[in-house]
Design an enzyme around this catalytic site. Structure first.
Site, PDB file in Angstrom:
ATOM      1  N   GLY A 177      13.426   0.173  -3.915  1.00 25.92           N
ATOM      2  CA  GLY A 177      13.570  -1.264  -4.277  1.00 25.92           C
ATOM      3  C   GLY A 177      12.042  -1.574  -5.185  1.00 25.92           C
ATOM      4  O   GLY A 177      11.919  -0.622  -5.515  1.00 25.92           O
ATOM      5  N   LYS A 184       9.208   6.834   1.847  1.00 28.02           N
ATOM      6  CA  LYS A 184       9.060   6.007   0.604  1.00 28.02           C
ATOM      7  C   LYS A 184       7.649   6.130   0.322  1.00 28.02           C
ATOM      8  O   LYS A 184       6.453   6.449   0.387  1.00 28.02           O
ATOM      9  CB  LYS A 184       8.396   4.698   1.749  1.00 28.02           C
ATOM     10  CG  LYS A 184       8.229   3.272   0.234  1.00 28.02           C
ATOM     11  CD  LYS A 184       8.518   1.420   1.168  1.00 28.02           C
ATOM     12  CE  LYS A 184       8.458   0.623   0.209  1.00 28.02           C
ATOM     13  NZ  LYS A 184       8.059  -0.689   0.947  1.00 28.02           N
ATOM     14  N   ASP A 216       9.418 -11.274   3.937  1.00 28.92           N
ATOM     15  CA  ASP A 216      10.607 -10.398   3.086  1.00 28.92           C
ATOM     16  C   ASP A 216      12.035 -10.344   3.790  1.00 28.92           C
ATOM     17  O   ASP A 216      12.297  -9.299   3.563  1.00 28.92           O
ATOM     18  CB  ASP A 216      10.424  -9.656   2.258  1.00 28.92           C
ATOM     19  CG  ASP A 216      11.740  -9.746   1.101  1.00 28.92           C
ATOM     20  OD1 ASP A 216      12.404 -10.246   0.880  1.00 28.92           O
ATOM     21  OD2 ASP A 216      11.449  -8.292   0.231  1.00 28.92           O
TER      22      ASP A 216
END
Length: 290
Positions: free
Chosen positions: A25, A45, A166
């Site tokens: 991302g 992540k 988001d």
């Protein structure tokens, strides 16, 4: 911060084995790692930290610890970039096949402004809601289960004052076998204070609430409910496309007005929109049933 969850750089690169990349991302990459000690797979992540910007992701995870229907942190590793570079150079595999070597090579192209690297380990999920919708896996029964869990997840966040900022199908994870659903990707999430939400250029365009499209910087957690509405419509219609497909913010705003009608001055006041913002009313309406 929360020492029980923190692991060392040595643990990360000796105890965990790289399996595959799961995604990528704006804020970093996501891998699957296998913990040889606990025999457990994790999603990790990786986020590069720029000191000019406040990265809230780690503190968001701990504020939401044990809250239902929100992705939970399992472990984390925060490393100074200089320390990481030295370590990876020392232990990289000459064959170029291990996780250490892959991470070392990924450092070559990063910007010099970064000072730290943050690895956040979470549970793995089999899919995200975007792929689940595209595969036509949503039906009347599981739609209700999905919607219920998403509402619980947002309630978990909003109850402590955090707006996700988001929410979209890509940021919603699902285990297809159990239909467990969690709100994920807390990189844009922020605790909203009395001064409002901050920047208006936030949230993916197709899911951006009208007040954000109109430039308001004073908003609350309700912006997530607009995003959720867009997500649920896409799930209901089993659409592979975004419901509001405008190429820019103005086009999305026109699609919203065409569907729901124009804004009154009372609406604009409630959304804290600047008085000099002009909105055209010359937009043909669309029949909602179509």
């Amino acid at each position: 911060m929360h020492a029980d969850y923190k692991i060392s750089i040595e643990d990360l690169f000796t105890r965990f084995q790289y399996v595959k990349q799961l995604g990528e991302g704006c804020f970093g990459k996501i891998y699957e790692l296998y913990d040889t000690q606990s025999k457990t797979s994790y999603a990790v992540k990786k986020v590069f930290i720029d000191p000019k910007y406040h990265n809230r992701e780690l503190e968001n995870f701990f504020m939401l610890r044990n809250k239902p229907c929100v992705l939970q942190i399992e472990k984390y590793c925060e490393i100074d970039l200089d320390e990481l570079t030295i370590y990876l150079d020392k232990f990289a595999d000459k064959k170029g096949s291990n996780f250490t070597t892959m991470e070392r090579d990924s450092l070559w192209s990063i910007q010099s402004c970064y000072t730290k690297v943050l690895y956040i380990l979470t549970k793995t999920y089999s899919n995200n809601l975007r792929n689940f919708i595209i595969a036509n896996r949503v039906n009347k029964t599981n739609f209700r289960q999905i919607a219920h869990q998403l509402l619980r997840g947002l309630n978990s966040m909003h109850s402590v004052g955090i707006a996700h900022r988001d929410l979209k199908p890509d940021n919603i994870l699902i285990n297809e076998s159990s239909l467990e659903v969690v709100v994920a990707d807390l990189g844009s999430a922020k605790k909203i204070d009395s001064n409002g939400g901050g920047i208006s250029y936030i949230c993916s365009r197709a899911y951006r609430a009208p007040e954000l499209l109109l430039g308001s910087t004073v908003y609350g957690t309700a912006i997530d409910l607009w995003s959720l509405g867009c997500v649920l419509i896409e799930a209901l219609t089993e659409s592979s496309n975004r419901f509001f497909k405008g190429k820019n913010g103005n086009e999305v705003l026109k699609e919203i007005i065409a569907l729901l009608g124009g804004f009154t001055q009372q609406d604009l006041n409630a959304m804290n929109v600047a008085k000099n913002v002009k909105i055209t009313s010359q937009i043909d309406r669309i029949d909602v049933r179509k």
